[in-house]
Design a protein around this motif. Sequence first.
Motif, short mmCIF file in Angstrom:
data_model
loop_
_atom_site.label_atom_id
_atom_site.label_comp_id
_atom_site.label_asym_id
_atom_site.label_seq_id
_atom_site.Cartn_x
_atom_site.Cartn_y
_atom_site.Cartn_z
N ARG A 136 -4.75 7.96 -1.89
CA ARG A 136 -3.92 8.95 -2.61
C ARG A 136 -4.71 10.22 -2.93
NH1 ARG A 136 -0.51 11.84 -4.09
NH2 ARG A 136 1.41 11.42 -5.20
N GLN A 137 -6.03 10.16 -2.86
CA GLN A 137 -6.85 11.33 -3.19
C GLN A 137 -6.90 12.33 -2.05
OE1 GLN A 137 -7.61 11.15 -6.47
NE2 GLN A 137 -6.57 9.19 -6.10
N SER A 138 -6.39 11.96 -0.88
CA SER A 138 -6.43 12.84 0.29
C SER A 138 -5.03 13.10 0.81
CB SER A 138 -7.26 12.20 1.41
OG SER A 138 -8.54 11.85 0.95
N THR A 139 -4.90 14.10 1.66
CA THR A 139 -3.61 14.33 2.31
C THR A 139 -3.38 13.20 3.31
OG1 THR A 139 -4.73 15.70 3.95
CG2 THR A 139 -3.72 16.84 2.08
N GLY A 140 -2.12 12.97 3.64
CA GLY A 140 -1.80 11.87 4.56
C GLY A 140 -2.05 10.53 3.92
N ALA A 141 -1.64 10.39 2.64
CA ALA A 141 -1.94 9.17 1.89
C ALA A 141 -1.40 7.91 2.56
CB ALA A 141 -1.39 9.28 0.46
N ALA A 142 -0.17 7.97 3.07
CA ALA A 142 0.43 6.77 3.66
C ALA A 142 -0.37 6.31 4.88
CB ALA A 142 1.88 7.04 4.04
N GLU A 143 -0.76 7.26 5.73
CA GLU A 143 -1.52 6.91 6.93
C GLU A 143 -2.90 6.36 6.57
OE1 GLU A 143 -0.03 9.79 6.40
OE2 GLU A 143 1.60 9.78 7.87
N LEU A 144 -3.55 7.01 5.60
CA LEU A 144 -4.87 6.53 5.17
C LEU A 144 -4.77 5.16 4.53
CD1 LEU A 144 -6.92 9.48 3.63
CD2 LEU A 144 -7.55 7.99 5.53
N SER A 145 -3.73 4.95 3.73
CA SER A 145 -3.55 3.66 3.08
C SER A 145 -3.41 2.56 4.13
CB SER A 145 -2.30 3.69 2.19
OG SER A 145 -2.08 2.43 1.60
N ASP A 146 -2.63 2.83 5.17
CA ASP A 146 -2.47 1.84 6.24
C ASP A 146 -3.80 1.57 6.94
OD1 ASP A 146 -0.49 0.24 7.80
OD2 ASP A 146 -1.28 1.45 9.44
N ARG A 147 -4.58 2.62 7.16
CA ARG A 147 -5.89 2.47 7.80
C ARG A 147 -6.83 1.63 6.93
NH1 ARG A 147 -9.55 1.72 11.67
NH2 ARG A 147 -11.49 2.86 11.36
N TYR A 148 -6.88 1.96 5.63
CA TYR A 148 -7.76 1.22 4.72
C TYR A 148 -7.36 -0.25 4.63
CZ TYR A 148 -9.52 5.75 3.02
OH TYR A 148 -10.08 6.99 2.92
N LEU A 149 -6.04 -0.49 4.55
CA LEU A 149 -5.59 -1.87 4.43
C LEU A 149 -5.83 -2.65 5.72
CD1 LEU A 149 -2.35 -1.26 2.36
CD2 LEU A 149 -4.40 -2.46 1.60
N SER A 150 -5.77 -1.97 6.87
CA SER A 150 -6.09 -2.62 8.14
C SER A 150 -7.56 -3.04 8.15
CB SER A 150 -5.81 -1.69 9.31
OG SER A 150 -4.42 -1.46 9.43
N GLY A 208 0.81 -1.21 0.00
CA GLY A 208 0.00 0.00 0.00
C GLY A 208 0.84 1.25 0.00
N VAL A 209 1.90 1.27 0.80
CA VAL A 209 2.79 2.43 0.84
C VAL A 209 3.45 2.63 -0.52
CG1 VAL A 209 4.93 3.34 1.84
CG2 VAL A 209 3.19 2.32 3.32
N ALA A 210 3.92 1.54 -1.12
CA ALA A 210 4.56 1.64 -2.44
C ALA A 210 3.58 2.13 -3.49
CB ALA A 210 5.13 0.28 -2.84
N SER A 211 2.32 1.72 -3.39
CA SER A 211 1.32 2.09 -4.39
C SER A 211 0.88 3.55 -4.28
CB SER A 211 0.08 1.19 -4.26
OG SER A 211 0.41 -0.14 -4.60
N THR A 212 1.11 4.17 -3.13
CA THR A 212 0.70 5.56 -2.98
C THR A 212 1.84 6.54 -3.25
OG1 THR A 212 1.15 5.49 -0.60
CG2 THR A 212 -1.11 5.04 -1.29
#
Length: 197
Positions: free
Chosen positions: A162-176, A93-97
């Motif tokens: 990726r559509q919002s600020t804090g993409a890495a944190e959001l990506s981790d939340r979504y993947l969780s 997820g981090v790599a994809s964002t």
Amino acid sequence: MDSMRTDARRNYTQLLAAARAVFTEQGTDASLREVARQAGVGIGTLYRHFPTREALLEALLGEGFEALRAQAVELLDAPDPGEALAAWLRGFGVASTRYEGLPASVMEALQDPASRLHASCEGLRTAATELLARAQRSGRVRRDLTASELLATANAMAWAARQSTGAAELSDRYLSLLMEGLLTRPGAPTQDGRGGM
């Protein structure tokens, strides 16, 4: 002759550094002329090294994809197969964002065997397949999920983040949240009707 090779290596390195900066700022659809300009070379030099945008992306992403593949191999020995899959998906997820437009590029490459990126992306699918199969055999993850579905869903969540600020944190939340939905619960029926774990 050696000076020509040295110049070519320097141009290659400068182009990759410039592409990383431009794609980070403007996304993977950014102007290749801008990449060449920031690298301090002409557009012809860029095309000599990277005939297509996809070739440039392949060079830029190949190292990261290989790192993800190697991580998957290491995680195959992790004691908890479900947590191993979750950990790998977070890295994915981090790599994809990293760049705007990257999730779409990855999905296109996975579906197009003629794509130059396909071989690199196929390594990701193989890695995901092995981790997923291990988690499914352990009863930790539902059995009706395929690696392609898992990557597509993780990619979609990376795109949404990726559509919002804090993409890495959001990506981790979504993947969780995704993993919570995929994990079986002790005693709960799995998709084939048997109890989990």
